[in-house]
Design a protein around this motif. Structure first.
Motif, PDB file in Angstrom:
ATOM      1  N   HIS A   7      -0.952   5.428   0.776  1.00 52.88           N
ATOM      2  CA  HIS A   7      -1.508   4.931   2.040  1.00 52.88           C
ATOM      3  C   HIS A   7      -1.661   3.408   2.011  1.00 52.88           C
ATOM      4  O   HIS A   7      -1.456   2.748   3.039  1.00 52.88           O
ATOM      5  CB  HIS A   7      -2.846   5.608   2.319  1.00 52.88           C
ATOM      6  CG  HIS A   7      -2.718   6.939   2.988  1.00 52.88           C
ATOM      7  ND1 HIS A   7      -2.701   7.089   4.354  1.00 52.88           N
ATOM      8  CD2 HIS A   7      -2.578   8.184   2.468  1.00 52.88           C
ATOM      9  CE1 HIS A   7      -2.568   8.370   4.659  1.00 52.88           C
ATOM     10  NE2 HIS A   7      -2.492   9.052   3.530  1.00 52.88           N
ATOM     11  N   ILE A   8      -2.017   2.847   0.871  1.00 53.02           N
ATOM     12  CA  ILE A   8      -2.114   1.392   0.765  1.00 53.02           C
ATOM     13  C   ILE A   8      -0.749   0.753   0.980  1.00 53.02           C
ATOM     14  O   ILE A   8      -0.610  -0.235   1.714  1.00 53.02           O
ATOM     15  CB  ILE A   8      -2.702   0.987  -0.599  1.00 53.02           C
ATOM     16  CG1 ILE A   8      -4.191   1.373  -0.664  1.00 53.02           C
ATOM     17  CG2 ILE A   8      -2.529  -0.509  -0.852  1.00 53.02           C
ATOM     18  CD1 ILE A   8      -4.834   1.127  -2.012  1.00 53.02           C
ATOM     19  N   ARG A   9       0.292   1.340   0.357  1.00 55.28           N
ATOM     20  CA  ARG A   9       1.647   0.804   0.547  1.00 55.28           C
ATOM     21  C   ARG A   9       2.070   0.901   2.007  1.00 55.28           C
ATOM     22  O   ARG A   9       2.656  -0.037   2.563  1.00 55.28           O
ATOM     23  CB  ARG A   9       2.639   1.550  -0.347  1.00 55.28           C
ATOM     24  CG  ARG A   9       2.541   1.202  -1.821  1.00 55.28           C
ATOM     25  CD  ARG A   9       3.750   1.716  -2.588  1.00 55.28           C
ATOM     26  NE  ARG A   9       3.866   3.164  -2.508  1.00 55.28           N
ATOM     27  CZ  ARG A   9       3.290   4.010  -3.359  1.00 55.28           C
ATOM     28  NH1 ARG A   9       2.544   3.536  -4.347  1.00 55.28           N
ATOM     29  NH2 ARG A   9       3.448   5.320  -3.219  1.00 55.28           N
ATOM     30  N   ALA A  10       1.796   2.036   2.636  1.00 52.89           N
ATOM     31  CA  ALA A  10       2.189   2.213   4.035  1.00 52.89           C
ATOM     32  C   ALA A  10       1.427   1.254   4.946  1.00 52.89           C
ATOM     33  O   ALA A  10       1.991   0.708   5.904  1.00 52.89           O
ATOM     34  CB  ALA A  10       1.940   3.657   4.459  1.00 52.89           C
ATOM     35  N   THR A  11       0.149   1.039   4.651  1.00 53.74           N
ATOM     36  CA  THR A  11      -0.645   0.101   5.458  1.00 53.74           C
ATOM     37  C   THR A  11      -0.118  -1.314   5.302  1.00 53.74           C
ATOM     38  O   THR A  11      -0.034  -2.075   6.279  1.00 53.74           O
ATOM     39  CB  THR A  11      -2.127   0.161   5.050  1.00 53.74           C
ATOM     40  OG1 THR A  11      -2.607   1.510   5.228  1.00 53.74           O
ATOM     41  CG2 THR A  11      -2.974  -0.774   5.902  1.00 53.74           C
TER      42      THR A  11
END
Length: 454
Positions: A7-11
């Motif tokens: 989720h951090i990468r996608a954000t």
């Protein structure tokens, strides 16, 4: 996507272009401030005041643009391209209607500023600026609508490139028109206003061409039969958008009120305030970009009814925002003088006085970085869940019931001047951030999704 790191990468993938676009947008205002600071302190104060005035009006229109973002994200998550088109098209209708209605606020801005206690000279100079710059309100609001539409559909990169192009045009036009370079007349603050209008028009045009012509978006036929009303979609955007608009207005109005209070202290404190606020705005753009990424990702999870995804999206955005807060506090505490000095002519005799005032304001600003970031991230997550009315109430109570009175009391009766006024900002932002963050974690984060909380 089940892990926090994913989720951090996608954000970051979504958020970095949005952050870049927001930084490029603030670079436009920073360029105005820097070049007017080189031109003269009274002109700098007038453009700083005019920029804040313009932003307060723009923020109302931006509220409806931000309503488009989670609605388009939710529709796209359910593969409903017809709803995507309906929402964005009626959002653009609202943008154009709004722009026509607010033009008198710019034309008669001098009388309004005089009524707010500004000096006749500063009010007159600011009105001269706003009577030109006000015509940029339509492309500015349209730009916000299209930015929300494109970001929700994973086309955030074009927002970055369009805004960078606009920043480059603005710098060039400012250099030519403010100072009279390349044979152009020396227009001063009027030159800065003309440059701003041209810049906003260019960015809006680039985004419109991309939204209408890109191969992945052509199917939406966004501008086909644009004149045909869709009152159901119009009402949907308006219902979700007006609380966002008032929430933004309450915060922006708080900052505008502090600008007015600083004007009561004189043109030099007002100039220092304008510079410090520009620096804070530049760092705050990172949090706004992350907040908009959080809105899109929360909107998609909300549309799918994915509670776990919603919570992980929130954690990812908050971790990234918290890291930026730490870096910002270090910069404001360790290197405030060089930051303030960038905006002033080295030969200006008022430079030492304004730098001293600006440094004291940045030290207070370091205190509210966490509170300000927390409230904007909570707002982004709540908008993703299409929860906008209670945050509006929280904002009105926090900013106007608490923050503004605190700014006046600490700044004037208690005698702390500019730093005291900024301390009032800390009070309002911290209270709002706490209420909104609690609202998200006790509300949407615990729900299954599909409907906004009451």
């Amino acid at each position: 996507m089940t892990t926090l790191s994913a989720h951090i990468r996608a954000t970051l993938t979504l958020g970095l272009p949005l952050i870049g676009g927001m930084l490029a947008q603030i670079a436009i205002t920073l360029t105005d401030t820097v070049m007017m600071g080189w031109y003269g302190v009274p002109e700098l104060a007038a453009v700083a005041l005019g920029g804040s005035y313009f932003h307060v009006v723009l923020i109302l229109g931006m509220g409806f643009g931000l309503a488009v973002m989670p609605m388009v994200a939710a529709a796209a998550a359910n593969y409903d391209r017809r709803q995507v088109r309906r929402i964005t098209r009626m959002g653009l209708w609202i943008a154009l209607i709004f722009s026509a209605l607010v033009l008198p606020l710019f034309w008669f801005s001098g009388a309004i500023l005089l009524a707010l206690g500004q000096s006749e000279i500063i009010a007159g100079m600011t009105q001269s600026y706003l009577r030109i710059a006000g015509f940029g309100i339509a492309p500015a609001v349209v730009m916000t609508m299209l930015r929300s539409h494109l970001s929700a559909l994973d086309h955030a990169r074009v927002v970055l490139w369009a805004t960078l192009a606009g920043a480059g045009l603005n710098a060039g036009l400012n250099w030519i028109l403010i100072f009279g370079n390349l044979g152009a007349p020396e227009l001063g603050i009027a030159g800065a206003a003309y440059a701003s209008v041209g810049t906003q028009a260019l960015i809006a045009l680039i985004l419109a061409l991309h939204a209408g012509l890109h191969r992945d978006l052509r199917q939406d036929t966004l501008f086909a039969r644009f004149w045909r009303p869709d009152w159901e979609a119009f009402a949907q955007v308006f219902r979700l958008g007006w609380p966002i608009a008032l929430t933004l207005l309450s915060e922006s109005g708080l900052f505008m009120a502090t600008m007015v209070m600083m004007g009561w202290l004189g043109p030099n404190p007002l100039a220092a305030h304008g510079i410090a606020l520009q620096i804070c705005s530049a760092t705050f753009m990172v949090h706004i970009g992350l907040s908009q990424a959080a809105t899109v990702r929360a909107g998609r999870a909300w549309g799918r009814g994915d509670q776990a995804g919603l919570r992980l999206a929130a954690f990812a955005a908050l971790i990234l925002s918290g890291g930026m807060v730490g870096l910002t506090i270090l910069a404001f505490v360790l290197i405030p003088e060089p930051l303030i000095g960038l905006f002033l002519d080295p030969a200006d005799p008022l430079r030492p006085e304004i730098i001293a005032m600006g440094v004291s304001l940045l030290l207070v600003a370091a205190l509210f970085q966490l509170a300000d970031a927390g409230q904007v991230m909570a707002l982004g997550l709540l908008r993703g869940a299409q929860d906008t009315r209670m945050p509006m109430i929280y904002a009105l109570v926090s900013y106007w019931g608490l923050g503004l009175p605190a700014a006046w009391v600490i700044g004037f009766p208690l005698g702390y001047g500019g730093p005291g006024i900024w301390a009032g900002l800390v009070v309002g932002l911290a209270f709002a951030g706490g209420l909104m963050m609690a609202r998200f974690w006790r509300g949407p984060a615990r729900m299954t999704g599909g409907a906004a909380p009451a």
